[in-house]
Motif scaffolding. Structure first.
Motif, PDB file in Angstrom:
ATOM      1  N   TYR A 128      -4.483  14.477   0.589  1.00  9.65           N
ATOM      2  CA  TYR A 128      -5.528  13.633   0.019  1.00  9.65           C
ATOM      3  C   TYR A 128      -5.052  12.186  -0.083  1.00  9.65           C
ATOM      4  CZ  TYR A 128      -8.747  11.643  -3.378  1.00  9.65           C
ATOM      5  OH  TYR A 128      -9.642  10.831  -4.017  1.00  9.65           O
ATOM      6  N   GLU A 129      -3.825  11.998  -0.499  1.00 11.56           N
ATOM      7  CA  GLU A 129      -3.271  10.646  -0.653  1.00 11.56           C
ATOM      8  C   GLU A 129      -3.280   9.887   0.661  1.00 11.56           C
ATOM      9  OE1 GLU A 129       0.966   8.557  -2.025  1.00 11.56           O
ATOM     10  OE2 GLU A 129       0.612  10.699  -2.337  1.00 11.56           O
ATOM     11  N   GLU A 130      -2.887  10.546   1.735  1.00  9.80           N
ATOM     12  CA  GLU A 130      -2.872   9.882   3.040  1.00  9.80           C
ATOM     13  C   GLU A 130      -4.258   9.403   3.442  1.00  9.80           C
ATOM     14  OE1 GLU A 130      -1.076  12.587   5.789  1.00  9.80           O
ATOM     15  OE2 GLU A 130       0.938  11.786   5.421  1.00  9.80           O
ATOM     16  N   LYS A 131      -5.249  10.270   3.249  1.00 17.43           N
ATOM     17  CA  LYS A 131      -6.612   9.918   3.623  1.00 17.43           C
ATOM     18  C   LYS A 131      -7.160   8.810   2.737  1.00 17.43           C
ATOM     19  CE  LYS A 131     -11.233  11.889   4.250  1.00 17.43           C
ATOM     20  NZ  LYS A 131     -12.062  13.127   4.177  1.00 17.43           N
ATOM     21  N   PHE A 132      -6.954   8.922   1.427  1.00 22.36           N
ATOM     22  CA  PHE A 132      -7.497   7.945   0.485  1.00 22.36           C
ATOM     23  C   PHE A 132      -6.860   6.575   0.682  1.00 22.36           C
ATOM     24  CE2 PHE A 132      -7.600   5.806  -3.660  1.00 22.36           C
ATOM     25  CZ  PHE A 132      -8.950   5.895  -3.964  1.00 22.36           C
ATOM     26  N   SER A 133      -5.541   6.520   0.839  1.00 24.27           N
ATOM     27  CA  SER A 133      -4.851   5.239   0.993  1.00 24.27           C
ATOM     28  C   SER A 133      -5.159   4.599   2.344  1.00 24.27           C
ATOM     29  CB  SER A 133      -3.345   5.413   0.815  1.00 24.27           C
ATOM     30  OG  SER A 133      -2.826   6.329   1.751  1.00 24.27           O
ATOM     31  N   ALA A 134      -5.401   5.422   3.367  1.00 23.89           N
ATOM     32  CA  ALA A 134      -5.763   4.880   4.680  1.00 23.89           C
ATOM     33  C   ALA A 134      -7.092   4.138   4.617  1.00 23.89           C
ATOM     34  CB  ALA A 134      -5.841   5.999   5.711  1.00 23.89           C
ATOM     35  N   ASP A 135      -7.941   4.528   3.677  1.00 26.46           N
ATOM     36  CA  ASP A 135      -9.226   3.852   3.480  1.00 26.46           C
ATOM     37  C   ASP A 135      -9.115   2.673   2.520  1.00 26.46           C
ATOM     38  OD1 ASP A 135     -10.504   5.636   5.157  1.00 26.46           O
ATOM     39  OD2 ASP A 135     -11.065   7.005   3.549  1.00 26.46           O
ATOM     40  N   ARG A 154      -6.135   2.654  -3.887  1.00 34.16           N
ATOM     41  CA  ARG A 154      -4.891   2.409  -4.613  1.00 34.16           C
ATOM     42  C   ARG A 154      -4.405   3.703  -5.270  1.00 34.16           C
ATOM     43  NH1 ARG A 154      -4.436  -2.405  -9.019  1.00 34.16           N
ATOM     44  NH2 ARG A 154      -4.918  -3.573  -7.102  1.00 34.16           N
ATOM     45  N   ILE A 155      -3.091   3.912  -5.204  1.00 33.20           N
ATOM     46  CA  ILE A 155      -2.473   5.083  -5.797  1.00 33.20           C
ATOM     47  C   ILE A 155      -1.650   4.646  -7.005  1.00 33.20           C
ATOM     48  CG2 ILE A 155      -0.971   7.074  -5.422  1.00 33.20           C
ATOM     49  CD1 ILE A 155      -3.521   7.018  -3.680  1.00 33.20           C
ATOM     50  N   TYR A 156      -1.867   5.319  -8.131  1.00 28.89           N
ATOM     51  CA  TYR A 156      -1.148   5.036  -9.374  1.00 28.89           C
ATOM     52  C   TYR A 156      -0.104   6.129  -9.625  1.00 28.89           C
ATOM     53  CZ  TYR A 156      -5.411   2.255 -10.162  1.00 28.89           C
ATOM     54  OH  TYR A 156      -6.458   1.381 -10.043  1.00 28.89           O
ATOM     55  N   GLU A 157       1.001   5.748 -10.270  1.00 24.41           N
ATOM     56  CA  GLU A 157       2.037   6.736 -10.555  1.00 24.41           C
ATOM     57  C   GLU A 157       2.710   6.467 -11.899  1.00 24.41           C
ATOM     58  OE1 GLU A 157       5.905   8.910  -8.503  1.00 24.41           O
ATOM     59  OE2 GLU A 157       5.217   7.013  -7.674  1.00 24.41           O
ATOM     60  N   SER A 187       3.596   2.516 -12.113  1.00 28.81           N
ATOM     61  CA  SER A 187       3.223   1.776 -10.904  1.00 28.81           C
ATOM     62  C   SER A 187       1.712   1.751 -10.739  1.00 28.81           C
ATOM     63  CB  SER A 187       3.863   2.416  -9.662  1.00 28.81           C
ATOM     64  OG  SER A 187       3.456   1.719  -8.497  1.00 28.81           O
ATOM     65  N   LEU A 188       1.174   0.568 -10.519  1.00 27.45           N
ATOM     66  CA  LEU A 188      -0.261   0.391 -10.324  1.00 27.45           C
ATOM     67  C   LEU A 188      -0.656   0.430  -8.854  1.00 27.45           C
ATOM     68  CD1 LEU A 188      -0.912  -2.505 -12.885  1.00 27.45           C
ATOM     69  CD2 LEU A 188      -0.996  -0.026 -13.256  1.00 27.45           C
ATOM     70  N   ASP A 189       0.338   0.512  -7.962  1.00 27.09           N
ATOM     71  CA  ASP A 189       0.043   0.532  -6.528  1.00 27.09           C
ATOM     72  C   ASP A 189       1.269   1.069  -5.790  1.00 27.09           C
ATOM     73  OD1 ASP A 189      -0.920   0.162  -3.984  1.00 27.09           O
ATOM     74  OD2 ASP A 189      -1.360  -1.973  -4.205  1.00 27.09           O
ATOM     75  N   VAL A 190       1.389   2.382  -5.744  1.00 29.79           N
ATOM     76  CA  VAL A 190       2.586   3.035  -5.224  1.00 29.79           C
ATOM     77  C   VAL A 190       2.962   2.556  -3.832  1.00 29.79           C
ATOM     78  CG1 VAL A 190       3.479   5.266  -4.430  1.00 29.79           C
ATOM     79  CG2 VAL A 190       2.330   5.109  -6.642  1.00 29.79           C
ATOM     80  N   LYS A 207       0.805  11.424 -10.152  1.00 24.65           N
ATOM     81  CA  LYS A 207       0.119  10.485  -9.262  1.00 24.65           C
ATOM     82  C   LYS A 207      -1.385  10.765  -9.268  1.00 24.65           C
ATOM     83  CE  LYS A 207       2.442  11.073  -5.349  1.00 24.65           C
ATOM     84  NZ  LYS A 207       2.814  10.855  -3.931  1.00 24.65           N
ATOM     85  N   THR A 208      -2.153   9.692  -9.160  1.00 27.30           N
ATOM     86  CA  THR A 208      -3.612   9.818  -9.110  1.00 27.30           C
ATOM     87  C   THR A 208      -4.207   8.600  -8.423  1.00 27.30           C
ATOM     88  OG1 THR A 208      -5.608  10.154 -10.447  1.00 27.30           O
ATOM     89  CG2 THR A 208      -3.930   8.713 -11.372  1.00 27.30           C
ATOM     90  N   ASP A 209      -5.404   8.759  -7.915  1.00 27.90           N
ATOM     91  CA  ASP A 209      -6.157   7.630  -7.376  1.00 27.90           C
ATOM     92  C   ASP A 209      -7.213   7.166  -8.371  1.00 27.90           C
ATOM     93  OD1 ASP A 209      -7.475  10.190  -6.826  1.00 27.90           O
ATOM     94  OD2 ASP A 209      -9.055   8.944  -5.987  1.00 27.90           O
ATOM     95  N   ASN A 210      -7.319   7.842  -9.507  1.00 31.88           N
ATOM     96  CA  ASN A 210      -8.374   7.596 -10.484  1.00 31.88           C
ATOM     97  C   ASN A 210      -7.836   6.696 -11.600  1.00 31.88           C
ATOM     98  OD1 ASN A 210      -9.981   8.184 -12.998  1.00 31.88           O
ATOM     99  ND2 ASN A 210     -11.189   9.360 -11.532  1.00 31.88           N
ATOM    100  N   GLN A 211      -8.322   5.449 -11.649  1.00 29.60           N
ATOM    101  CA  GLN A 211      -7.800   4.499 -12.627  1.00 29.60           C
ATOM    102  C   GLN A 211      -8.033   4.969 -14.060  1.00 29.60           C
ATOM    103  OE1 GLN A 211      -9.131   0.442 -12.119  1.00 29.60           O
ATOM    104  NE2 GLN A 211      -8.255  -0.229 -14.061  1.00 29.60           N
ATOM    105  N   GLY A 212      -9.202   5.512 -14.340  1.00 29.25           N
ATOM    106  CA  GLY A 212      -9.497   5.987 -15.685  1.00 29.25           C
ATOM    107  C   GLY A 212      -8.553   7.101 -16.104  1.00 29.25           C
TER     108      GLY A 212
END
Length: 212
Positions: free
Chosen positions: A194-201, A204-207, A177-180, A152-157
């Motif tokens: 980190y995921e909770e904080k980033f997604s709350a803002d 998008r989370i990738y998996e 998945s392009l948007d977990v 899992k990552t928040d970094n598209q690249g």
């Protein structure tokens, strides 16, 4: 993200050899002796502050888990939680993800997690990415046949790079998945801090989920 040094970290680690090992190059094929029961063994490489791996150990008492982290301050934060919880199916390792074949025997791991690893965006740092082919080769060696690698990552690249890297290595994808958090196929997501904080803002989370 590198954490500030914690003056209490080293003494805490030294005080709990029953819960944590430091660069354990003599443990290959011996990991089950660290747990109350011999059960399928799952590994998270880069556990951060440990929210994910602790939650997994709590939710799946039928599995054994290892949290591996390079930063002393981070693994000490997980250790502080484990000292309080005393989960019988969780062990910690202060070690380097580049040394997995020194730590684990062939086909010893039943599943491996990579959560929000450093993307190392500069081209000259490609070999440090945890989905670079040299790392994939180590994962393949220590994982059981058809065991799942979950990334899992928040970094598209980094996600796109990893998709290509795993594909070029010949891996088979079970999930892309392009948007977990809005993907109905994902029903058992366990978030990191980190995921909770980033997604709350609104991030998008990738998996990726794949096997060799």
């Amino acid at each position: 993200m590198r954490l500030r040094n914690k003056t209490w970290a080293k003494p805490l680690i030294a005080a709990h050899p029953e819960l944590i090992l430091v660069r354990p190059e003599n443990m290959a094929s011996q990991w089950q002796t660290r747990f109350d029961k011999e059960q399928p063994l799952y590994l998270e490489v880069g556990s951060g502050k440990g929210q994910f791996i602790v939650a997994m150990a709590q939710a799946h008492p039928e599995h054994n888990f290892i949290a591996l982290e390079l930063q002393e301050a981070a693994i000490a934060m997980i250790l502080k939680k484990q000292v309080a919880l005393k989960l019988p199916n969780l062990q910690l390792v202060l070690g380097d993800g580049a040394d997995l074949t020194d730590y684990f025997d062939d086909s010893e791991i039943s599943g491996l997690f990579l959560n929000f690893s450093d993307p190392w965006p500069k081209t000259r740092h490609e070999k440090r990415r945890l989905t670079y082919r040299n790392f994939l080769s180590q994962y393949q060696a220590i994982m059981k046949p058809n065991a799942l690698l979950q990334f899992k990552t928040d970094n598209q690249g980094f996600f796109e790079y990893s998709l290509v890297s795993l594909n070029n290595f010949g891996m088979t994808f079970e999930l892309v998945s392009l948007d977990v958090h809005h993907d109905k196929r994902v029903t058992d997501n366990v978030p990191t801090e980190y995921e909770e904080k980033f997604s709350a803002d609104g991030g998008r989370i990738y998996e990726l989920v794949a096997h060799f």
